[in-house]
Design a protein around this motif. Structure first.
Motif, PDB file in Angstrom:
ATOM      1  N   PHE A  16      42.560 111.131 -67.173  1.00 42.14           N
ATOM      2  CA  PHE A  16      43.541 110.513 -66.285  1.00 42.14           C
ATOM      3  C   PHE A  16      44.888 111.234 -66.345  1.00 42.14           C
ATOM      4  CE2 PHE A  16      40.469 107.221 -67.289  1.00 42.14           C
ATOM      5  CZ  PHE A  16      40.244 106.618 -66.069  1.00 42.14           C
ATOM      6  N   ARG A  22      47.620 103.230 -63.455  1.00 41.72           N
ATOM      7  CA  ARG A  22      46.190 102.931 -63.458  1.00 41.72           C
ATOM      8  C   ARG A  22      45.982 101.621 -62.694  1.00 41.72           C
ATOM      9  NH1 ARG A  22      43.772 105.070 -68.246  1.00 41.72           N
ATOM     10  NH2 ARG A  22      41.886 103.904 -67.658  1.00 41.72           N
ATOM     11  N   ASN A 136      43.619 108.788 -60.356  1.00 39.99           N
ATOM     12  CA  ASN A 136      43.392 107.806 -61.425  1.00 39.99           C
ATOM     13  C   ASN A 136      42.556 106.634 -60.932  1.00 39.99           C
ATOM     14  OD1 ASN A 136      44.851 109.314 -63.233  1.00 39.99           O
ATOM     15  ND2 ASN A 136      46.534 107.852 -63.466  1.00 39.99           N
ATOM     16  N   GLU A 140      38.629 105.310 -61.940  1.00 37.38           N
ATOM     17  CA  GLU A 140      38.323 103.970 -62.449  1.00 37.38           C
ATOM     18  C   GLU A 140      37.352 103.209 -61.551  1.00 37.38           C
ATOM     19  OE1 GLU A 140      41.508 101.770 -64.831  1.00 37.38           O
ATOM     20  OE2 GLU A 140      42.668 102.760 -63.260  1.00 37.38           O
TER      21      GLU A 140
END
Length: 423
Positions: A16, A22, A136, A140
């Motif tokens: 990341f 995030r 990022n 995820e």
């Protein structure tokens, strides 16, 4: 399993961008199943976003007005209607070519003064900070991420009542904006865009809103796909960022794979078979499009849409004794699809390229290596930083000699996958 058996150990790495937010910084959600929505109901999250998101509307205005941006990176909307491009753009010659989509700054400012909202589209491709945020979130969520900004004057309504085909997180940056969201209509539950699309909701179809709130700086609003919503400004200007989670579904991926491999005729062709023939044809499709094939197609589709936030160094000087680390950027993963390896071998920069090879996917390209490197690459993708040629050469679990380890790391360094120095 070993490389000699013709398969390779699965391995991925998510590195990341430390300076970018995030998912947990923008919502109360920490992860979703690919293709599933961000929950089932909208959520208003007060004061969740820190000012370190690096989204600066003043900088966006400066870039638009002074750097000759081109449509469709921007558009303007007023009372539900998109303003014609020719009202906002001008012509100019560049070399021997004529451009007709360059921003006309004063026309944009005039339209804004007259109540039109400015929409900056695909900021992940034009703003470095937004590119890192997009990377990022894609790491995820395992989904393509699109970032748009809406800069609205006071007492304005931009887009009309609508729903989206993808999940959205609205992040209020400056000013305030009033939002209403409703239960999805029957036709808009987990919608998928096909053909002309699904008719927009009408006001008389809606009951009481699920959420009716004024978003202030630092607030976020999570709107799962298919939920009708509408927004308007009050007495002050507003700037908000929309994070679009583009809802790439397994169904869409399978249809895409079917079209690309058969020209769309495979299922239609089964109609000419008897019952046993149709069953055999469907079994063949089932074996051809297994879980691994779908997962590979999903990853490739996600990362071909994302910005390139991992770049090759302009001057690549590899120091064998110096510590190395992985650089942040798109998903890294080992790929052992034989058809893909044969197709990519002629166009990538890796030292391999024969049929007995393993591919390391970088997001925008693939590096191929001899199959003997597969256990080493799997070990490397799970290695804690920093590491050196010597520490990896001495690590158990692979059979590469010192020279081969250095060759692999040099190739990765040349492509910007690993780098010397601090993060």
């Amino acid at each position: 399993m070993t490389a000699s058996s013709g398969t390779f150990p699965p391995a991925t790495r998510r590195e990341f961008h430390a300076e970018a937010p995030r998912l947990a910084d923008l919502s109360d959600q920490r992860g979703v199943v690919p293709g599933e929505p961000l929950g089932t109901t909208p959520r208003h999250l007060r004061g969740i976003v820190e000012p370190t998101h690096r989204a600066d509307p003043d900088v966006w205005w400066e870039d638009l007005l002074h750097r000759s941006q081109r449509a469709p990176s921007f558009r303007m909307v007023r009372d539900g209607a998109v303003l014609p491009r020719n009202l906002l753009c001008r012509r100019a010659g560049v070399g021997h070519q004529q451009l007709d989509d360059l921003v006309e700054p004063n026309r944009v400012l005039q339209a804004y003064e007259n109540g039109a909202s400015l929409v900056l589209q695909g900021l992940q491709h034009s703003d470095p900070a937004m590119a890192k945020l997009s990377t990022n979130l894609a790491l995820e969520l395992n989904q393509p991420i699109q970032l748009n900004a809406y800069l609205s004057p006071s007492s304005a309504r931009g887009l009309d009542l609508h729903f989206d085909y993808h999940d959205v997180i609205v992040v209020q940056l400056t000013g305030s904006k009033a939002w209403r969201t409703w239960h999805p209509l029957e036709r808009s539950r987990l919608p998928q865009k096909r053909g002309a699309g699904i008719p927009r909701p009408q006001w008389d179809e809606l009951s009481d809103p699920l959420i009716e709130a004024v978003l202030k700086p630092g607030d976020a609003l999570v709107i799962p796909r298919g939920h009708p919503h509408a927004a308007s400004t009050n007495d002050d200007e507003s700037a908000h960022l929309t994070v679009g989670v583009m809802s790439l579904t397994w169904q869409a991926l399978f249809a895409q794979l079917l079209r690309s491999s058969t020209g769309g005729s495979a299922l239609a062709a089964t109609a000419s078979f008897d019952a046993d023939g149709r069953l055999d044809a469907l079994k063949s499709l089932d074996s051809q499009f297994n879980k691994d094939v779908l997962q590979r197609a999903h990853r490739l589709e996600v990362w071909k849409r994302q910005p390139r936030t991992r770049l090759r160094p302009r001057r690549a000087v590899f120091a064998p004794e110096a510590p190395l680390r992985f650089t942040p950027g798109p998903l890294l993963w080992l790929d052992h699809d034989r058809r893909a390896l044969k197709a990519s071998a002629a166009v990538n920069a890796g030292p391999g390229g024969d049929e007995a090879s393993v591919s390391l996917q970088l997001g925008d390209m693939a590096l191929t290596f001899p199959s003997e490197a597969a256990p080493f690459l799997a070990l490397l993708l799970n290695e804690d930083a920093p590491f050196t040629v010597r520490s990896l050469a001495d690590a158990p679990g692979h059979d590469l000699d010192d020279a081969s380890v250095q060759t692999v790391l040099t190739a990765l360094h040349r492509e910007g996958v690993v780098a010397h120095g601090p993060l």
